[in-house]
Design an enzyme around this catalytic site. Structure first.
Site, PDB file in Angstrom:
ATOM      1  N   CYS A   1       0.894  -1.164   0.000  1.00 51.23           N
ATOM      2  CA  CYS A   1       0.000   0.000   0.000  1.00 51.23           C
ATOM      3  C   CYS A   1       0.923   1.201   0.000  1.00 51.23           C
ATOM      4  O   CYS A   1       1.493   1.553   1.028  1.00 51.23           O
ATOM      5  CB  CYS A   1      -0.896   0.003   1.237  1.00 51.23           C
ATOM      6  SG  CYS A   1      -1.864   1.512   1.374  1.00 51.23           S
TER       7      CYS A   1
ATOM      8  N   SER B   1      -1.287   2.050   4.748  1.00 52.87           N
ATOM      9  CA  SER B   1      -0.879   0.749   5.282  1.00 52.87           C
ATOM     10  C   SER B   1      -1.987  -0.280   5.107  1.00 52.87           C
ATOM     11  O   SER B   1      -2.138  -1.165   5.951  1.00 52.87           O
ATOM     12  CB  SER B   1      -0.511   0.887   6.758  1.00 52.87           C
ATOM     13  OG  SER B   1      -1.614   1.396   7.493  1.00 52.87           O
TER      14      SER B   1
END
Lengths: 221, 209
Positions: free
Chosen positions: B109, B113
């Site tokens: 990502c 996250s």
């Protein structure tokens, strides 16, 4: 926004240096547990959504964002959210002392310990219908629009202006750019594949997949 | 709760600042009647003891031994995974991507996250770190090398940047030398890192080490 969180392709950040999986604790300090639990418990009040919370973290000063431990970023982001939702004042955060009691309607939404399991199990699905026509099909060539925005977006800088192929369609999901402003609107969501070599040069032979909303895309001409 | 941070490692050490800051914030929100300390405890306990990468390992080991389940998992991961009781926060929309002889998948990502909590628990520090998020897309081979993973030159690498609420889980290849093993025997071979795609599943030999 083209903020410090938008890291794809940045160099000079050093080695990843992963801890070995079998030696890595879930948390590295007691305060991290509280920061995580507090962030989730406060989020369950429903005064903001996942996009507003991401946007709160993205607005940290780049120096702070890049040097923070991730839970510190969560903690600072939570303070921002609480300030902007008028739940806490600057003075209260600085002094740690309550000045004004919370509104009763928010207090009523306080989550009790025995509700945690069912709330976490339920989650918060992001699918949301839209009346807009679906413009693309699997196999179509699309180009990511060039834009800059001072708000929240989920189209990373590294992909804007590049062309790829629609690989999957996930239905209509909440559009983050609007959601971060408090507007819940749906937009068609696609998985789009790009050649790494188109973005990073011939050494990158990977295929890069991103989930992109229809609002970010135009047909490749 | 006191700070029990006493071990040595080379990640950013939290200064005393966040310790005091989170404590002050929690007290303030409790005083305002908006959070309950035991609710926070229950959330922490969930991710320390109930929801973690063993969930994902069970999904993978079942897919390795049950072709019908694997088919379902690749077609409708959310439903297939929910049928095993793993559902909810950060796993509302799941997609499973399969490694094969000539293709390898890696999940990142770059913007924050995003991570499939229902099957992997909370993300490790490195997954949230700037260097991983930066280079997983621009130099995936280099990133794999930092995890000690090298793939044949002809392997097609796909990187999945989790930019939406869809969460990705890698279905690693079943290691050689495991013919006839049942799901329970296979489960210990399914590392968390193999389900993110930075490593391959463990070999039977490595379990004996």
């Amino acid at each position: 926004m083209n903020g410090p969180h938008d890291l794809g392709g940045m160099d000079g950040l050093g080695a990843i240096n992963p801890e070995p999986e079998n030696k890595e604790p879930i948390f590295h300090a007691a305060w991290e547990k509280r920061a995580m639990g507090l962030t989730l418990a406060t989020g369950m009040l429903g005064e903001w959504n996942i996009d507003t919370s991401r946007f709160a973290r993205e607005r940290l000063h780049p120096v702070e964002y890049l040097t923070n431990n991730y839970y510190k970023t969560w903690l600072v982001g939570l303070e921002t959210l609480l300030l902007e939702a008028n739940i806490l004042s600057e003075k209260e955060i600085t002094s740690g002392k309550m000045e004004i009691p919370a509104q009763e309607k928010i207090q009523k939404k306080k989550v009790l310990p025995d509700q945690v399991e069912s709330i976490l199990q339920k989650g918060g699905p992001a699918d949301l219908n839209t009346g807009a026509p679906k413009l693309f099909n699997i196999g179509d060539k699309v180009t990511v629009k060039l834009f800059t925005s001072s708000g929240h977006t989920r189209a990373p800088q590294y992909i804007r202006g590049h062309s790829g192929v629609i690989k999957d369609y996930y239905g209509s999901h909440v559009l983050p750019d609007e959601s971060a402003k408090g507007n819940r609107t749906g937009s068609h969501l696609y998985n789009v594949a790009f050649n790494g070599s188109d973005i990073w040069g011939s050494k990158n032979t990977a295929t890069i997949h991103l989930d992109l909303w229809q609002d970010y895309l135009k047909p490749t001409v | 709760m006191s700070d029990t941070h006493s071990h040595n490692h080379d990640h950013t050490e939290p200064p005393s600042d966040p310790v005091l800051r989170v404590k002050a914030l929690e007290s303030l929100l409790i005083e305002k009647g908006l959070v309950d300390a035991e609710t926070i405890d229950a959330i922490i306990e969930t991710y320390e003891t109930k929801v973690g990468p063993r969930n994902g390992a069970k999904v993978v080991a079942r897919a390795w031994t049950d072709p019908e389940f694997k088919k379902w998992l690749l077609q409708d991961a959310t439903a297939a995974i929910a049928s095993m009781g793993y559902m909810g926060r950060q796993g509302e929309h799941m997609k499973v991507i399969e490694n094969t002889d000539d293709s390898h998948n890696l999940v990142v990502c770059t913007l924050c996250s995003c991570y499939p909590w229902t099957v992997l628990g909370l993300p490790p520090v490195w997954y949230k770190s700037a260097p991983y998020r930066a280079r997983a897309v621009s130099d995936p081979k280099g990133v794999l090398a930092e995890f000690g993973t090298s793939l044949p030159e002809e392997t097609n690498i796909s990187v999945w940047d989790s930019t939406s609420e869809v969460r990705y889980l890698v279905l690693p290849q079943k290691p050689a030398g495991t013919t006839g093993w049942n799901a329970e025997q296979l489960e210990p071979l399914v590392s968390r890192n193999s389900m993110i795609g930075v490593e391959l599943a463990k070999t039977p030999e490595s379990l004996e080490e």
